[in-house]
Write a protein that holds these residues in place. Structure first.
Motif, PDB file in Angstrom:
ATOM      1  N   PHE A 376      -6.579  31.537  -3.750  1.00 14.46           N
ATOM      2  CA  PHE A 376      -5.346  31.423  -2.820  1.00 14.46           C
ATOM      3  C   PHE A 376      -4.611  30.197  -3.415  1.00 14.46           C
ATOM      4  N   VAL A 377      -3.258  30.359  -3.173  1.00 10.78           N
ATOM      5  CA  VAL A 377      -2.136  29.392  -3.749  1.00 10.78           C
ATOM      6  C   VAL A 377      -1.193  29.277  -2.793  1.00 10.78           C
ATOM      7  N   SER A 378      -0.347  28.263  -2.918  1.00 10.41           N
ATOM      8  CA  SER A 378       0.753  27.812  -1.799  1.00 10.41           C
ATOM      9  C   SER A 378       1.990  28.348  -2.255  1.00 10.41           C
ATOM     10  N   ASP A 379       2.293  28.656  -3.648  1.00 11.74           N
ATOM     11  CA  ASP A 379       3.340  28.853  -3.959  1.00 11.74           C
ATOM     12  C   ASP A 379       3.962  30.281  -4.286  1.00 11.74           C
ATOM     13  N   LYS A 380       3.215  31.103  -3.709  1.00 13.69           N
ATOM     14  CA  LYS A 380       3.617  32.575  -4.094  1.00 13.69           C
ATOM     15  C   LYS A 380       3.529  33.520  -2.742  1.00 13.69           C
ATOM     16  N   GLY A 381       3.878  32.724  -1.680  1.00 13.73           N
ATOM     17  CA  GLY A 381       4.278  33.284  -0.410  1.00 13.73           C
ATOM     18  C   GLY A 381       3.005  33.733   0.392  1.00 13.73           C
ATOM     19  N   PRO A 382       3.308  34.282   1.584  1.00 14.51           N
ATOM     20  CA  PRO A 382       1.949  34.609   2.301  1.00 14.51           C
ATOM     21  C   PRO A 382       1.094  35.422   1.360  1.00 14.51           C
ATOM     22  N   LEU A 383      -0.221  35.086   1.561  1.00 11.74           N
ATOM     23  CA  LEU A 383      -1.314  35.779   1.109  1.00 11.74           C
ATOM     24  C   LEU A 383      -1.262  35.719  -0.694  1.00 11.74           C
ATOM     25  N   GLY A 384      -0.842  34.490  -0.851  1.00 14.70           N
ATOM     26  CA  GLY A 384      -0.394  34.330  -2.517  1.00 14.70           C
ATOM     27  C   GLY A 384      -1.739  34.120  -3.136  1.00 14.70           C
ATOM     28  N   TYR A 385      -1.943  34.930  -4.389  1.00  9.76           N
ATOM     29  CA  TYR A 385      -2.974  34.556  -5.113  1.00  9.76           C
ATOM     30  C   TYR A 385      -2.678  33.985  -6.328  1.00  9.76           C
ATOM     31  N   CYS A 386      -3.551  33.435  -7.071  1.00 12.12           N
ATOM     32  CA  CYS A 386      -3.222  32.710  -8.620  1.00 12.12           C
ATOM     33  C   CYS A 386      -3.217  34.163  -9.465  1.00 12.12           C
ATOM     34  N   PHE A 387      -4.026  35.222  -9.254  1.00 11.44           N
ATOM     35  CA  PHE A 387      -3.644  36.359 -10.195  1.00 11.44           C
ATOM     36  C   PHE A 387      -3.467  36.298 -11.738  1.00 11.44           C
ATOM     37  N   GLY A 388      -4.612  35.178 -11.915  1.00 10.09           N
ATOM     38  CA  GLY A 388      -4.695  35.001 -13.306  1.00 10.09           C
ATOM     39  C   GLY A 388      -5.532  35.906 -13.973  1.00 10.09           C
ATOM     40  N   PRO A 389      -5.502  36.028 -15.359  1.00 10.76           N
ATOM     41  CA  PRO A 389      -6.548  37.156 -16.115  1.00 10.76           C
ATOM     42  C   PRO A 389      -7.783  36.485 -16.094  1.00 10.76           C
ATOM     43  N   HIS A 390      -8.591  35.912 -15.230  1.00  5.64           N
ATOM     44  CA  HIS A 390      -9.577  35.435 -15.007  1.00  5.64           C
ATOM     45  C   HIS A 390     -10.365  35.334 -13.895  1.00  5.64           C
ATOM     46  N   ALA A 391     -11.768  35.317 -13.765  1.00  2.00           N
ATOM     47  CA  ALA A 391     -12.458  35.573 -12.764  1.00  2.00           C
ATOM     48  C   ALA A 391     -12.402  34.074 -11.852  1.00  2.00           C
ATOM     49  N   ARG A 392     -12.422  33.745 -10.576  1.00  2.00           N
ATOM     50  CA  ARG A 392     -12.452  32.689  -9.805  1.00  2.00           C
ATOM     51  C   ARG A 392     -13.651  32.140 -10.048  1.00  2.00           C
ATOM     52  N   CYS A 393     -14.961  32.635 -10.284  1.00  2.00           N
ATOM     53  CA  CYS A 393     -16.342  32.130 -10.250  1.00  2.00           C
ATOM     54  C   CYS A 393     -16.333  31.361 -11.657  1.00  2.00           C
ATOM     55  N   THR A 394     -15.577  31.767 -12.507  1.00  2.00           N
ATOM     56  CA  THR A 394     -15.549  31.050 -13.855  1.00  2.00           C
ATOM     57  C   THR A 394     -14.854  29.598 -14.040  1.00  2.00           C
ATOM     58  N   GLY A 395     -13.829  29.508 -13.010  1.00  2.00           N
ATOM     59  CA  GLY A 395     -13.168  28.368 -12.871  1.00  2.00           C
ATOM     60  C   GLY A 395     -11.609  28.866 -13.209  1.00  2.00           C
ATOM     61  N   CYS A 396     -11.028  28.695 -11.783  1.00  2.00           N
ATOM     62  CA  CYS A 396      -9.330  28.811 -11.834  1.00  2.00           C
ATOM     63  C   CYS A 396      -8.719  27.874 -12.623  1.00  2.00           C
ATOM     64  N   THR A 397      -7.735  28.128 -13.366  1.00  2.00           N
ATOM     65  CA  THR A 397      -6.837  27.222 -14.116  1.00  2.00           C
ATOM     66  C   THR A 397      -5.710  27.061 -13.379  1.00  2.00           C
ATOM     67  N   TYR A 398      -5.360  27.370 -12.287  1.00  2.00           N
ATOM     68  CA  TYR A 398      -4.243  27.108 -11.222  1.00  2.00           C
ATOM     69  C   TYR A 398      -3.938  25.575 -11.149  1.00  2.00           C
ATOM     70  N   ALA A 399      -3.015  25.178 -10.854  1.00  2.00           N
ATOM     71  CA  ALA A 399      -2.660  23.686 -10.464  1.00  2.00           C
ATOM     72  C   ALA A 399      -3.520  23.383  -9.346  1.00  2.00           C
ATOM     73  N   ASP A 400      -4.340  22.420  -9.469  1.00  2.00           N
ATOM     74  CA  ASP A 400      -5.129  21.870  -8.295  1.00  2.00           C
ATOM     75  C   ASP A 400      -4.491  21.627  -6.922  1.00  2.00           C
ATOM     76  N   ASP A 401      -3.361  20.950  -7.264  1.00  2.00           N
ATOM     77  CA  ASP A 401      -2.549  20.679  -6.119  1.00  2.00           C
ATOM     78  C   ASP A 401      -1.951  21.709  -5.395  1.00  2.00           C
ATOM     79  N   LYS A 402      -1.941  23.009  -5.742  1.00  2.00           N
ATOM     80  CA  LYS A 402      -1.466  24.307  -4.996  1.00  2.00           C
ATOM     81  C   LYS A 402      -2.415  25.359  -4.694  1.00  2.00           C
ATOM     82  N   LYS A 403      -3.971  25.015  -5.002  1.00  2.00           N
ATOM     83  CA  LYS A 403      -4.984  25.719  -4.455  1.00  2.00           C
ATOM     84  C   LYS A 403      -5.075  25.507  -2.902  1.00  2.00           C
ATOM     85  N   LEU A 404      -5.487  26.626  -2.529  1.00  2.00           N
ATOM     86  CA  LEU A 404      -5.784  26.672  -0.897  1.00  2.00           C
ATOM     87  C   LEU A 404      -7.361  27.079  -0.592  1.00  2.00           C
ATOM     88  N   LYS A 405      -7.825  26.644   0.560  1.00  2.00           N
ATOM     89  CA  LYS A 405      -8.930  27.472   1.028  1.00  2.00           C
ATOM     90  C   LYS A 405      -8.773  28.429   1.702  1.00  2.00           C
TER      91      LYS A 405
END
Length: 409
Positions: A376-405
């Motif tokens: 979950f990220v903060s800059d892609k609207g409601p229910l926004g995902y990173c949606f990058g071409p990687h699995a979250r369990c391997t380490g998300c590369t999205y900006a840390d300050d925009k990640k949400l729990k």
């Protein structure tokens, strides 16, 4: 030996020779229950502690002998013995032997014939301390010999000092045991060591916080330990417990439900037993009394809130096809995931992000979701995902300050 019986010898000699020849077999006999692992090794099978202790423990709950305590020295593992100490076991007996809610107890019942049973009745909330004191006073007046008088006086002294450790509120017996068992696994890596000395009497709370299993193997180990404790204490027999577990847990798993649903369903059935106001429900009849669909629906809702995969939404009602409200489940175990996915889907796959094989598959074996990161990220609207071409369990590369729990609203 057969030639010996054919020889022209007296019957006395033949019998003596037969007994002498079989002495070696008699000496080699071992206990069929403990296999002579419990000393003394020469004890008869009927005197094996694994049998006598279990029978005596079961009689405590069957006959509601409040003044007695189950013996589990030969039945529990070291880890379980650390959680189920003598005070905890005494509290379980007091809770399991409590009368039906709203009814006054009958002190002429065999459960309360002993003076220490009256004290424990007050401590564990079966009656008030005033009632217990009045009953002991009546028995003191009716006592006809000095030993009985001394016992009652000792019980009255214990009653005065026990008021500080009275149990004012309590949960169910089986739920308490399950919560204690969950702490066995969660505290294996806890290197805190404690040494307590007996001191001034103070209020004691035997509490246990439920720790839900993180993996399916942990859940099955908790079941194993729970069954061991229930049987060792004498709360139920082995066959009854295992049939109950088969109906509730493994029956749910055979329906292709998530193990979290089976865990929550088990809690609900234990709740039904513990909080039955009439005290008629037990492991042998609670499953077949009805209401399975209602409890299953509640278990799915509870699991959706408690078992979340990598922060994503747990989809317990089946996967949704893109652009459709129709749900699908992989009900054909012969269909294997082929590694492909639906790149047009706007929902990331929870299994992909957890590093597991996909379970929501199309007929050709491809995943109905997109293999994209579900962080979950903060800059892609409601229910926004990173949606990058990687699995979250391997380490998300999205900006840390925009990640949400939790998803953005």
């Amino acid at each position: 030996m057969s030639l010996l019986f054919l020889a022209p010898l007296s019957s006395t000699v033949r019998v003596g020779a037969f007994v002498f020849a079989n002495l070696g077999y008699a000496e080699a006999t071992v206990c069929p229950h403990c296999k002579d692992t419990i000393l003394p090794a020469a004890h008869p099978a009927t005197a094996c502690p694994l049998v006598t202790e279990l029978n005596n423990n079961a009689a405590i709950f069957t006959n509601k002998r409040l003044g007695s305590s189950p013996t589990v020295v030969h039945s529990l593992t070291h880890e379980l013995a650390m959680q189920f100490t003598r005070p905890v076991i005494d509290a379980i007996v007091g809770l399991a032997c409590a009368p039906v809610h709203g009814l006054s107890i009958d002190f002429t019942d065999p459960t309360y014939t002993q003076s220490n049973a009256v004290v424990k009745a007050a401590v564990y909330g079966h009656c008030s301390f005033a009632e217990a004191s009045a009953i002991l006073s009546e028995r003191l007046d009716a006592a006809g010999d000095m030993p009985s008088i001394e016992k009652i006086r000792g019980a009255m002294d214990s009653l005065k000092s026990a008021s500080e450790s009275a149990v004012n509120t309590a949960t169910g017996t089986h739920l308490f045991v399950w919560a204690r068992v969950s702490n066995v696994i969660s505290k294996r890596l806890d290197l805190t060591f404690k040494l307590e000395a007996a001191g001034k009497s103070k209020a004691t709370s035997h509490s246990a916080t439920l720790v839900r299993p993180e993996t399916e193997s942990e859940f099955y180990e908790m079941i194993h330990l729970f069954v061991m404790v229930v049987i060792s204490l004498g709360l139920s027999s082995a066959i009854i417990v295992m049939k109950f577990i088969d109906d509730v847990v493994f029956g749910t798993v055979r329906m292709k439900e998530h193990f979290g649903v089976a865990h929550e369903l088990l809690l609900l059935y234990l709740r039904e037993i513990d909080f039955d106001p009439a005290r008629v429900l037990h492991m042998a009849n609670v499953f077949r009394r009805g209401g399975q669909d209602t409890l299953m629906s509640e278990a799915r809702r509870n699991a959706a809130a408690s078992f979340r995969t990598c922060g994503a939404n747990l989809q317990l009602d089946g996967a949704k096809y893109p652009g459709s409200d129709r749900a699908t489940k992989n009900l054909k175990p012969d269909i294997k995931p082929n590694g492909k996915h639906d790149d047009s889907s706007k929902k990331p796959c929870a299994d992909f992000n957890a590093g597991r094989p996909c379970r929501t598959l199309k007929a050709d074996g491809s995943c109905v979701f997109s293999h994209r990161c579900n962080q979950f990220v903060s800059d892609k609207g409601p229910l926004g995902y990173c949606f990058g071409p990687h699995a979250r369990c391997t380490g998300c590369t999205y900006a840390d300050d925009k990640k949400l729990k939790s998803p953005a609203k």
